[in-house]
Design a protein around this motif. Sequence first.
Motif, PDB file in Angstrom:
ATOM      1  N   LEU A 290      -0.549  -4.762  -4.612  1.00  0.00           N
ATOM      2  CA  LEU A 290      -0.664  -5.289  -3.262  1.00  0.00           C
ATOM      3  C   LEU A 290      -0.332  -6.775  -3.254  1.00  0.00           C
ATOM      4  O   LEU A 290      -0.643  -7.488  -4.213  1.00  0.00           O
ATOM      5  CB  LEU A 290      -2.077  -5.083  -2.720  1.00  0.00           C
TER       6      LEU A 290
ATOM      7  N   ARG B 112     -12.126  -3.819   0.590  1.00  0.00           N
ATOM      8  CA  ARG B 112     -11.672  -2.496   1.027  1.00  0.00           C
ATOM      9  C   ARG B 112     -12.748  -1.815   1.855  1.00  0.00           C
ATOM     10  O   ARG B 112     -13.931  -2.134   1.738  1.00  0.00           O
ATOM     11  CB  ARG B 112     -11.286  -1.629  -0.177  1.00  0.00           C
TER      12      ARG B 112
ATOM     13  N   GLY C 217       0.823  -1.200   0.000  1.00  0.00           N
ATOM     14  CA  GLY C 217       0.000   0.000   0.000  1.00  0.00           C
ATOM     15  C   GLY C 217       0.859   1.253   0.000  1.00  0.00           C
ATOM     16  O   GLY C 217       2.081   1.204   0.100  1.00  0.00           O
TER      17      GLY C 217
ATOM     18  N   VAL D 133      -4.301   2.414   1.122  1.00  0.00           N
ATOM     19  CA  VAL D 133      -4.056   2.911  -0.236  1.00  0.00           C
ATOM     20  C   VAL D 133      -4.682   4.297  -0.329  1.00  0.00           C
ATOM     21  O   VAL D 133      -5.875   4.465  -0.076  1.00  0.00           O
ATOM     22  CB  VAL D 133      -4.659   1.978  -1.298  1.00  0.00           C
TER      23      VAL D 133
ATOM     24  N   THR E 132      -3.998  -2.729   4.635  1.00  0.00           N
ATOM     25  CA  THR E 132      -2.956  -1.828   4.158  1.00  0.00           C
ATOM     26  C   THR E 132      -3.621  -0.619   3.515  1.00  0.00           C
ATOM     27  O   THR E 132      -4.579  -0.754   2.751  1.00  0.00           O
ATOM     28  CB  THR E 132      -1.998  -2.538   3.175  1.00  0.00           C
TER      29      THR E 132
END
Length: 120
Positions: free
Chosen positions: A20, A38, A9, A116, A114
């Motif tokens: 990723l 997400r 990320g 983004v 992670t």
Amino acid sequence: QVQLVESGGGLVQPGGSLRLSCAASGTIFSITRMGWYRQTLGKARELVAVISSGGQGNYADSVRGRFTISRDNAKNTVYLQMNSLKPEDTAIYYCSANISPIRGVVSDYWGQGTQVTVSS
């Protein structure tokens, strides 16, 4: 113990790309479905893409044609190649996998997430 660890990320400009990775480790007998989800603040977690053990991928309409999911079964790893990123792709991305630590037992496992961020 089974663990999923994501990486890759970061901050990227609109139109850019990120990749990723998510590696499963621990006592693993088999892995079937692997996927990426997400979540943004105040919203429910949403499916981004999933891939079967045979390599067939399915995508959310919002990312189809821009994101590609793949996996390396020998490494127990799933990838998400994200191209043509948009600000609305900004979210915490979570890896998920359907794992059997031993024969006959199966559970869903999640990574820690992670971040983004797509911004200029």
